[in-house]
Design a protein around this motif. Sequence first.
Motif, PDB file in Angstrom:
ATOM      1  N   GLN A  27       0.856  -1.186   0.000  1.00  0.00           N
ATOM      2  CA  GLN A  27       0.000   0.000   0.000  1.00  0.00           C
ATOM      3  C   GLN A  27       0.890   1.233   0.000  1.00  0.00           C
ATOM      4  OE1 GLN A  27      -3.302   0.372  -0.385  1.00  0.00           O
ATOM      5  NE2 GLN A  27      -3.110   2.595  -0.214  1.00  0.00           N
ATOM      6  N   TYR A  28       0.689   2.102  -0.976  1.00  0.00           N
ATOM      7  CA  TYR A  28       1.626   3.209  -1.210  1.00  0.00           C
ATOM      8  C   TYR A  28       1.689   4.218  -0.076  1.00  0.00           C
ATOM      9  CZ  TYR A  28      -1.885   6.786  -2.209  1.00  0.00           C
ATOM     10  OH  TYR A  28      -2.901   7.688  -2.096  1.00  0.00           O
ATOM     11  N   ASP A  29       0.588   4.448   0.629  1.00  0.00           N
ATOM     12  CA  ASP A  29       0.590   5.521   1.621  1.00  0.00           C
ATOM     13  C   ASP A  29       0.826   5.049   3.049  1.00  0.00           C
ATOM     14  OD1 ASP A  29      -1.881   4.266   1.670  1.00  0.00           O
ATOM     15  OD2 ASP A  29      -3.050   6.116   1.709  1.00  0.00           O
ATOM     16  N   THR A  30       0.604   3.767   3.340  1.00  0.00           N
ATOM     17  CA  THR A  30       0.791   3.271   4.710  1.00  0.00           C
ATOM     18  C   THR A  30       1.995   2.343   4.841  1.00  0.00           C
ATOM     19  OG1 THR A  30      -0.595   1.308   4.386  1.00  0.00           O
ATOM     20  CG2 THR A  30      -1.701   3.352   5.112  1.00  0.00           C
ATOM     21  N   GLY A  31       2.481   1.812   3.720  1.00  0.00           N
ATOM     22  CA  GLY A  31       3.587   0.869   3.758  1.00  0.00           C
ATOM     23  C   GLY A  31       3.160  -0.558   4.058  1.00  0.00           C
ATOM     24  N   GLU A  32       1.862  -0.782   4.223  1.00  0.00           N
ATOM     25  CA  GLU A  32       1.355  -2.120   4.522  1.00  0.00           C
ATOM     26  C   GLU A  32       1.686  -3.081   3.379  1.00  0.00           C
ATOM     27  OE1 GLU A  32      -2.962  -3.898   5.897  1.00  0.00           O
ATOM     28  OE2 GLU A  32      -2.932  -2.235   4.472  1.00  0.00           O
ATOM     29  N   VAL A  33       2.306  -4.220   3.717  1.00  0.00           N
ATOM     30  CA  VAL A  33       2.610  -5.242   2.718  1.00  0.00           C
ATOM     31  C   VAL A  33       1.329  -6.030   2.474  1.00  0.00           C
ATOM     32  CG1 VAL A  33       3.997  -7.262   2.149  1.00  0.00           C
ATOM     33  CG2 VAL A  33       5.023  -5.354   3.396  1.00  0.00           C
ATOM     34  N   LEU A  34       0.894  -6.083   1.222  1.00  0.00           N
ATOM     35  CA  LEU A  34      -0.398  -6.671   0.893  1.00  0.00           C
ATOM     36  C   LEU A  34      -0.306  -8.111   0.421  1.00  0.00           C
ATOM     37  CD1 LEU A  34      -1.770  -3.550  -0.979  1.00  0.00           C
ATOM     38  CD2 LEU A  34      -2.387  -4.302   1.340  1.00  0.00           C
ATOM     39  N   MET A  35       0.596  -8.379  -0.507  1.00  0.00           N
ATOM     40  CA  MET A  35       0.659  -9.714  -1.090  1.00  0.00           C
ATOM     41  C   MET A  35       1.941  -9.884  -1.886  1.00  0.00           C
ATOM     42  SD  MET A  35      -1.910  -9.435  -4.375  1.00  0.00           S
ATOM     43  CE  MET A  35      -1.090 -10.705  -5.326  1.00  0.00           C
ATOM     44  N   LEU A  36       2.192 -11.118  -2.276  1.00  0.00           N
ATOM     45  CA  LEU A  36       3.272 -11.437  -3.191  1.00  0.00           C
ATOM     46  C   LEU A  36       2.658 -12.196  -4.359  1.00  0.00           C
ATOM     47  CD1 LEU A  36       6.807 -12.556  -2.636  1.00  0.00           C
ATOM     48  CD2 LEU A  36       5.367 -14.022  -4.021  1.00  0.00           C
ATOM     49  N   GLY A  37       2.969 -11.748  -5.556  1.00  0.00           N
ATOM     50  CA  GLY A  37       2.535 -12.438  -6.765  1.00  0.00           C
ATOM     51  C   GLY A  37       3.743 -12.680  -7.641  1.00  0.00           C
ATOM     52  N   TRP A  38       3.524 -13.309  -8.774  1.00  0.00           N
ATOM     53  CA  TRP A  38       4.610 -13.616  -9.700  1.00  0.00           C
ATOM     54  C   TRP A  38       4.386 -12.882 -11.011  1.00  0.00           C
ATOM     55  CZ3 TRP A  38       8.849 -16.154  -8.143  1.00  0.00           C
ATOM     56  CH2 TRP A  38       8.759 -16.829  -6.928  1.00  0.00           C
ATOM     57  N   MET A  39       5.464 -12.382 -11.579  1.00  0.00           N
ATOM     58  CA  MET A  39       5.428 -11.700 -12.867  1.00  0.00           C
ATOM     59  C   MET A  39       6.477 -12.297 -13.787  1.00  0.00           C
ATOM     60  SD  MET A  39       5.019  -7.647 -12.095  1.00  0.00           S
ATOM     61  CE  MET A  39       3.572  -6.975 -11.301  1.00  0.00           C
ATOM     62  N   ASP A  40       6.247 -12.105 -15.079  1.00  0.00           N
ATOM     63  CA  ASP A  40       7.276 -12.314 -16.087  1.00  0.00           C
ATOM     64  C   ASP A  40       7.407 -10.994 -16.830  1.00  0.00           C
ATOM     65  OD1 ASP A  40       5.051 -12.222 -17.780  1.00  0.00           O
ATOM     66  OD2 ASP A  40       5.305 -14.268 -18.537  1.00  0.00           O
ATOM     67  N   ASP A  41       8.178 -10.962 -17.881  1.00  0.00           N
ATOM     68  CA  ASP A  41       8.393  -9.704 -18.611  1.00  0.00           C
ATOM     69  C   ASP A  41       7.071  -9.105 -19.102  1.00  0.00           C
ATOM     70  OD1 ASP A  41      10.994 -10.631 -18.231  1.00  0.00           O
ATOM     71  OD2 ASP A  41      11.652 -10.026 -20.229  1.00  0.00           O
ATOM     72  N   GLU A  42       6.203  -9.945 -19.629  1.00  0.00           N
ATOM     73  CA  GLU A  42       4.922  -9.466 -20.165  1.00  0.00           C
ATOM     74  C   GLU A  42       4.042  -8.893 -19.052  1.00  0.00           C
ATOM     75  OE1 GLU A  42       1.876  -8.375 -22.717  1.00  0.00           O
ATOM     76  OE2 GLU A  42       3.951  -8.899 -23.176  1.00  0.00           O
ATOM     77  N   ALA A  43       3.968  -9.572 -17.919  1.00  0.00           N
ATOM     78  CA  ALA A  43       3.159  -9.072 -16.807  1.00  0.00           C
ATOM     79  C   ALA A  43       3.684  -7.729 -16.311  1.00  0.00           C
ATOM     80  CB  ALA A  43       3.132 -10.090 -15.674  1.00  0.00           C
ATOM     81  N   LEU A  44       5.005  -7.598 -16.236  1.00  0.00           N
ATOM     82  CA  LEU A  44       5.586  -6.330 -15.816  1.00  0.00           C
ATOM     83  C   LEU A  44       5.276  -5.242 -16.838  1.00  0.00           C
ATOM     84  CD1 LEU A  44       7.252  -4.613 -13.881  1.00  0.00           C
ATOM     85  CD2 LEU A  44       9.320  -5.460 -15.038  1.00  0.00           C
ATOM     86  N   HIS A  45       5.409  -5.559 -18.109  1.00  0.00           N
ATOM     87  CA  HIS A  45       5.076  -4.580 -19.148  1.00  0.00           C
ATOM     88  C   HIS A  45       3.625  -4.117 -19.021  1.00  0.00           C
ATOM     89  CE1 HIS A  45       4.735  -2.580 -22.991  1.00  0.00           C
ATOM     90  NE2 HIS A  45       3.690  -3.344 -23.255  1.00  0.00           N
ATOM     91  N   ARG A  46       2.716  -5.063 -18.847  1.00  0.00           N
ATOM     92  CA  ARG A  46       1.295  -4.704 -18.708  1.00  0.00           C
ATOM     93  C   ARG A  46       1.063  -3.848 -17.471  1.00  0.00           C
ATOM     94  NH1 ARG A  46      -2.127 -10.209 -20.264  1.00  0.00           N
ATOM     95  NH2 ARG A  46      -1.055 -10.645 -22.229  1.00  0.00           N
ATOM     96  N   THR A  47       1.742  -4.186 -16.372  1.00  0.00           N
ATOM     97  CA  THR A  47       1.603  -3.421 -15.138  1.00  0.00           C
ATOM     98  C   THR A  47       2.084  -1.986 -15.337  1.00  0.00           C
ATOM     99  OG1 THR A  47       1.834  -5.399 -13.763  1.00  0.00           O
ATOM    100  CG2 THR A  47       2.381  -3.296 -12.729  1.00  0.00           C
ATOM    101  N   LEU A  48       3.233  -1.829 -15.990  1.00  0.00           N
ATOM    102  CA  LEU A  48       3.798  -0.499 -16.215  1.00  0.00           C
ATOM    103  C   LEU A  48       2.974   0.341 -17.180  1.00  0.00           C
ATOM    104  CD1 LEU A  48       7.560  -1.524 -16.509  1.00  0.00           C
ATOM    105  CD2 LEU A  48       6.506  -0.241 -14.619  1.00  0.00           C
ATOM    106  N   THR A  49       2.338  -0.295 -18.151  1.00  0.00           N
ATOM    107  CA  THR A  49       1.640   0.463 -19.188  1.00  0.00           C
ATOM    108  C   THR A  49       0.151   0.658 -18.935  1.00  0.00           C
ATOM    109  OG1 THR A  49       1.355  -1.532 -20.527  1.00  0.00           O
ATOM    110  CG2 THR A  49       3.294  -0.161 -20.984  1.00  0.00           C
TER     111      THR A  49
END
Length: 117
Positions: A27-49
């Motif tokens: 969470q960007y404003d509180t620092g609370e860790v929410l979850m861990l997921g898995w990404m590959d290059d495509e998932a990261l690209h989609r997240t960024l765009t």
Amino acid sequence: MTTPLDPALAARLTRNADGLFPAIAQQYDTGEVLMLGWMDDEALHRTLTTGRCTYWSRSRREYWVKGDTSGHAQHVKSVALDCDGDTVLVKVDQVGAACHTGDRTCFDAGTLPLATE
């Protein structure tokens, strides 16, 4: 698989044998860790765009956008790569629960006991 991820960024990533790396959602404003997921290059690209967290489901073997079915979306505020290039930290504005159990965070199942000195 060809991905539109910036080649300079792709070169910095360290992936496991399956081409994946962990993505920690915080969470960007509180620092609370929410979850861990898995990404590959495509998932990261989609997240960024797209501004929405996209993960790779290891069990279903498909991409999923957090919140598309539950309504509990993660709106991306920033993405950072760690010093080894093997983990990303995605700071998000979480709408509703982050965990598939309906809890706010995946890390509220209780703390583990520490050995005493």
